[in-house]
Design a protein around this motif. Sequence first.
Motif, short mmCIF file in Angstrom:
data_model
loop_
_atom_site.label_atom_id
_atom_site.label_comp_id
_atom_site.label_asym_id
_atom_site.label_seq_id
_atom_site.Cartn_x
_atom_site.Cartn_y
_atom_site.Cartn_z
N VAL A 150 0.95 -1.33 0.06
CA VAL A 150 -0.11 -0.16 -0.02
C VAL A 150 0.75 1.47 -0.05
CG1 VAL A 150 -2.09 -1.12 1.16
CG2 VAL A 150 -0.30 -0.02 2.58
N LYS A 151 0.45 2.15 -0.63
CA LYS A 151 1.25 3.49 -0.83
C LYS A 151 0.28 4.73 -0.17
CE LYS A 151 3.10 6.87 -4.04
NZ LYS A 151 2.97 7.39 -5.51
N TYR A 152 0.84 5.51 0.72
CA TYR A 152 0.25 6.67 1.11
C TYR A 152 1.03 8.08 0.68
CZ TYR A 152 -2.31 3.43 4.26
OH TYR A 152 -3.01 2.52 4.66
N ALA A 153 0.28 8.85 0.13
CA ALA A 153 1.16 10.09 -0.33
C ALA A 153 0.20 11.19 -0.71
CB ALA A 153 1.62 9.77 -1.63
N PRO A 154 0.91 12.43 -0.44
CA PRO A 154 -0.34 13.68 -0.67
C PRO A 154 -1.08 13.50 -2.11
CG PRO A 154 1.90 14.32 0.01
CD PRO A 154 1.92 12.99 -0.44
N GLY A 155 -2.23 13.72 -1.96
CA GLY A 155 -3.13 13.73 -3.14
C GLY A 155 -3.63 12.35 -3.54
N GLN A 156 -3.05 11.23 -2.65
CA GLN A 156 -3.61 9.75 -2.83
C GLN A 156 -4.08 9.37 -1.61
OE1 GLN A 156 -0.34 7.77 -4.54
NE2 GLN A 156 -0.18 9.06 -6.29
N ASP A 157 -4.16 8.10 -1.11
CA ASP A 157 -4.35 7.76 0.10
C ASP A 157 -3.58 8.39 1.22
OD1 ASP A 157 -6.56 6.12 -0.89
OD2 ASP A 157 -5.30 4.29 -0.97
N ARG A 158 -4.30 8.95 2.19
CA ARG A 158 -3.46 9.49 3.18
C ARG A 158 -3.73 8.85 4.47
NH1 ARG A 158 -2.26 15.53 2.69
NH2 ARG A 158 -0.74 15.19 4.31
N GLU A 159 -4.55 8.30 4.88
CA GLU A 159 -5.23 7.57 5.93
C GLU A 159 -5.99 6.37 5.91
OE1 GLU A 159 -7.70 9.83 8.62
OE2 GLU A 159 -8.01 11.06 6.92
N ASN A 216 2.83 -6.43 8.83
CA ASN A 216 2.73 -5.08 8.16
C ASN A 216 4.36 -4.57 8.42
OD1 ASN A 216 2.72 -2.49 7.54
ND2 ASN A 216 0.59 -2.39 8.26
N VAL A 217 4.98 -4.51 7.05
CA VAL A 217 6.54 -3.96 7.19
C VAL A 217 6.44 -2.71 6.54
CG1 VAL A 217 8.57 -4.51 6.49
CG2 VAL A 217 6.92 -6.34 7.10
N ALA A 218 6.87 -1.61 7.12
CA ALA A 218 7.37 -0.52 6.54
C ALA A 218 8.52 -0.58 5.46
CB ALA A 218 7.47 0.58 7.61
N LEU A 219 8.40 -0.15 4.19
CA LEU A 219 9.49 -0.19 3.18
C LEU A 219 10.18 1.14 2.96
CD1 LEU A 219 7.57 -2.45 0.66
CD2 LEU A 219 9.17 -3.14 2.51
N GLY A 220 9.62 2.32 3.40
CA GLY A 220 9.87 3.62 3.19
C GLY A 220 8.74 4.46 2.67
N LYS A 221 9.08 5.60 2.12
CA LYS A 221 10.25 6.19 2.04
C LYS A 221 10.51 6.99 3.27
CE LYS A 221 10.57 7.49 -2.57
NZ LYS A 221 10.13 7.94 -3.88
N ALA A 222 10.60 8.45 2.99
CA ALA A 222 10.83 9.30 3.99
C ALA A 222 9.35 10.01 4.19
CB ALA A 222 11.83 10.59 3.72
N PHE A 223 8.91 9.83 5.43
CA PHE A 223 7.48 10.26 5.80
C PHE A 223 7.45 10.57 7.32
CE2 PHE A 223 8.12 5.71 6.51
CZ PHE A 223 7.34 5.67 7.69
N THR A 224 6.27 11.43 7.65
CA THR A 224 6.07 11.57 8.88
C THR A 224 4.53 11.14 9.29
OG1 THR A 224 5.21 14.15 8.36
CG2 THR A 224 7.63 13.66 9.14
N THR A 269 3.76 14.13 6.06
CA THR A 269 4.55 14.53 4.64
C THR A 269 5.25 13.33 4.31
OG1 THR A 269 6.52 14.88 6.11
CG2 THR A 269 5.25 16.81 5.71
N GLY A 270 5.78 13.56 3.05
CA GLY A 270 6.29 12.54 2.29
C GLY A 270 5.50 11.12 1.81
N GLU A 271 6.03 10.29 1.50
CA GLU A 271 5.43 9.04 0.93
C GLU A 271 5.81 7.66 1.94
OE1 GLU A 271 6.41 7.74 -2.98
OE2 GLU A 271 6.01 9.68 -3.82
N ARG A 272 4.70 7.02 2.29
CA ARG A 272 5.00 5.71 2.97
C ARG A 272 4.39 4.48 2.09
NH1 ARG A 272 1.70 2.77 6.73
NH2 ARG A 272 0.23 4.57 6.84
N TRP A 273 5.25 3.55 1.96
CA TRP A 273 4.92 2.26 1.34
C TRP A 273 4.96 1.23 2.37
CZ3 TRP A 273 4.68 1.61 -4.18
CH2 TRP A 273 4.95 2.93 -5.02
#
Length: 350
Positions: A222-231, A244-252, A297-301
């Motif tokens: 799953v990908k979370y990013a501004p303008g896409q899924d955020r929560e 559930n494993v966090a792969l990255g990237k940089a995010f808060t 902020t950022g992207e979370r995969w």
Amino acid sequence: MATAGPGRRFCRCACFCSENLYLARYGLHVRFRDAPQLRRDYGAVLRSRGCVSTADFQQLLAELEQEVQRRQRLGQESAARKALIASSYHPARPDIYSSLQDAALAPEFLAAVEYSASPGADLEGLLQRLETLSEDKRVYRVPVFTAPFCQALLEELEHFEQSDMPKGRPNTMNNYGVLLHELGLDEPLVTPLRERFLQPLMGLLYPDCGGGQLDSHRAFVVKYAPGQDRELGCHYDNAELTLNVALGKAFTGGALFFGGLFQAPTVLREPLEVEHLVGQGILHRGGQLHGARPLGTGERWNLVVWLRASVVRNHLCPMCCQKPELVDDEGFGDGFTREEPGTVDVCALT
């Protein structure tokens, strides 16, 4: 067609097309059979959440009927996408498609698995090798992948995302990400992860949930990013257990939160909040209510693996909470089988 041994094949429950349909606009999962049933069962809560006019309700009906039709076509369409990707897609990181090697796994994870598979291993000894996030909720954390492997997998996922290949939704709540079986990563990556590594670990942590008899899975990123899924709203998984494993990237932001099991009456009182750490995995029961706070902020995969044990779910479908009505399906289906491999105490509900 994936099978579970001689004479056995994987299935889904017929409730897949009528239960647990997610209404993102109203933050609600519903059962849907027809308009009168929807009004009767959810009319009050829908009105309280903004579905007040006839037009609102008609739009909702149209969306639900479209979702039911999507679910009915899901298996065939997914198989078609997988075949097209296999014949036409050119990976950026072909090495990711090789069989999973120990070098991709964090030393702490390998040590925990080695202990779990050793003679005389017990829960107390394993817990010394994991981080217990909640003893009551049975939520744990352990490093799973090395940083270089996370980076390589992310490079491949982003390359696929940017390609013109067809892409399926990871699940009904996440709109951005990748289904790993469609990408061709089930056999080299997820199946050995489940069979060789997660099974002995989960067998000690969750013997009452079929942790030692995991025979299928559903894995997606799953990908979370501004303008896409955020929560992600509060929900429970169609699985006995979840990694559930966090792969990255940089995010808060984007912390996971956990309530009680979905059958409990006061499920979100004083929820547990857990921050994501890249490369580290959260282990929990599928029935544990959970969600994700808004991304800052950022992207979370994240790689999510729903782990299933047919010996448990053949007795009780976690979606409709009834004896499953089996329907043949593609691949691992939803993890049900027509024959049982054995017996296990069904996962405790309290």
